[in-house]
Design a protein around this motif. Sequence first.
Motif, short mmCIF file in Angstrom:
data_model
loop_
_atom_site.label_atom_id
_atom_site.label_comp_id
_atom_site.label_asym_id
_atom_site.label_seq_id
_atom_site.Cartn_x
_atom_site.Cartn_y
_atom_site.Cartn_z
N ASN A 194 0.83 -1.21 0.00
CA ASN A 194 0.00 0.00 0.00
C ASN A 194 0.86 1.26 0.00
N GLN A 195 1.96 1.23 0.75
CA GLN A 195 2.86 2.38 0.78
C GLN A 195 3.56 2.56 -0.57
N MET A 196 3.90 1.45 -1.20
CA MET A 196 4.49 1.52 -2.54
C MET A 196 3.55 2.23 -3.51
N ASP A 197 2.28 1.89 -3.46
CA ASP A 197 1.30 2.54 -4.33
C ASP A 197 1.15 4.02 -3.97
N ALA A 198 1.17 4.31 -2.67
CA ALA A 198 0.99 5.69 -2.22
C ALA A 198 2.15 6.58 -2.65
N GLU A 199 3.33 6.01 -2.82
CA GLU A 199 4.51 6.79 -3.21
C GLU A 199 4.54 7.11 -4.70
N GLY A 200 3.62 6.52 -5.46
CA GLY A 200 3.52 6.86 -6.87
C GLY A 200 4.27 5.94 -7.82
N PHE A 201 4.71 4.79 -7.33
CA PHE A 201 5.35 3.83 -8.24
C PHE A 201 4.30 3.17 -9.11
N GLY A 202 4.69 2.77 -10.31
CA GLY A 202 3.75 2.14 -11.23
C GLY A 202 3.62 0.65 -10.99
N ASN A 203 2.77 0.01 -11.78
CA ASN A 203 2.59 -1.43 -11.68
C ASN A 203 3.72 -2.17 -12.39
N CYS A 204 3.94 -3.40 -12.01
CA CYS A 204 4.96 -4.23 -12.63
C CYS A 204 4.67 -4.38 -14.12
N SER A 205 5.67 -4.14 -14.96
CA SER A 205 5.48 -4.23 -16.41
C SER A 205 5.65 -5.65 -16.93
N ASP A 206 6.17 -6.55 -16.08
CA ASP A 206 6.35 -7.97 -16.43
C ASP A 206 7.31 -8.16 -17.60
N THR A 207 8.25 -7.26 -17.77
CA THR A 207 9.24 -7.40 -18.84
C THR A 207 10.55 -8.00 -18.34
N ARG A 208 10.72 -8.06 -17.02
CA ARG A 208 11.92 -8.59 -16.36
C ARG A 208 13.15 -7.71 -16.57
N ALA A 209 12.92 -6.49 -17.04
CA ALA A 209 14.05 -5.56 -17.19
C ALA A 209 14.70 -5.27 -15.85
#
Length: 248
Positions: free
Chosen positions: A204-219
């Motif tokens: 929840n804190q990760m979302d609150a900080e403005g990070f995006g969702n996992c792109s699933d590209t494994r970069a």
Amino acid sequence: MKLFLKIWRQFDTSSKGEMIDYEIDNVSEHMSFLEMLDLLNESLIHKKERVIEFDHDCREGICGQCGVMINGRAHGPLKNTTTCQLHMRSFKDGETIYIEPFRAKAFPVLRDLKINRNAFDKIITAGGFIGAATGQAPEANSIPISYETAEASFDAAACIGCGACVATCKNASAALFVGAKITHLALLPQGKIEASKRVLTMVNQMDAEGFGNCSDTRACEIECPQGISVLSIAKMNAEYTKALILRK
């Protein structure tokens, strides 16, 4: 070696930045990338110009403070290498090198190549800890945990929080960082007590900080200097789902 550098210069967070051209000569192939920037800053001091600011601390690939985009890649061209451990022998004489700060909404630029990583600290503060009774440490052999589990936990705990995973993700996701921090505690008996609360509060804190969702590209896994596996993200998702079920 003589190099042509294009470096991002920005006075502060509210200022508009731009790429500035520099030339630097007498660069030894044995210098680290940060030592090369030190050499450039020495020349700027002699010219009475403002030095280029960048993050660093231990310069041993341990602390996670260094980190810039080098020719579009977090930490540069080598795998499992931090910026401070990258050496100039990885570049050619006369090469042009583009140097920028990590780009993410949650990592605002403070000045030049320096960024604010406080969002990571807030995520750890939200739940990246365990409750343990004080007193004498228990005998290691009495802890019911296998060698394989201990090694898996240690591998996840190797994350240094540099932010390369965020910088290289097209969605600026912190899933690998948070997944690693959750995984290394979720695998251990000491982390079981707060497991459900931990994963919920940290995600929840990760979302609150403005990070995006996992792109699933494994970069993120490719650019991580510690080689943290994306299996940590899978473990985080599993722990999160279990926590939601237990909360009902």
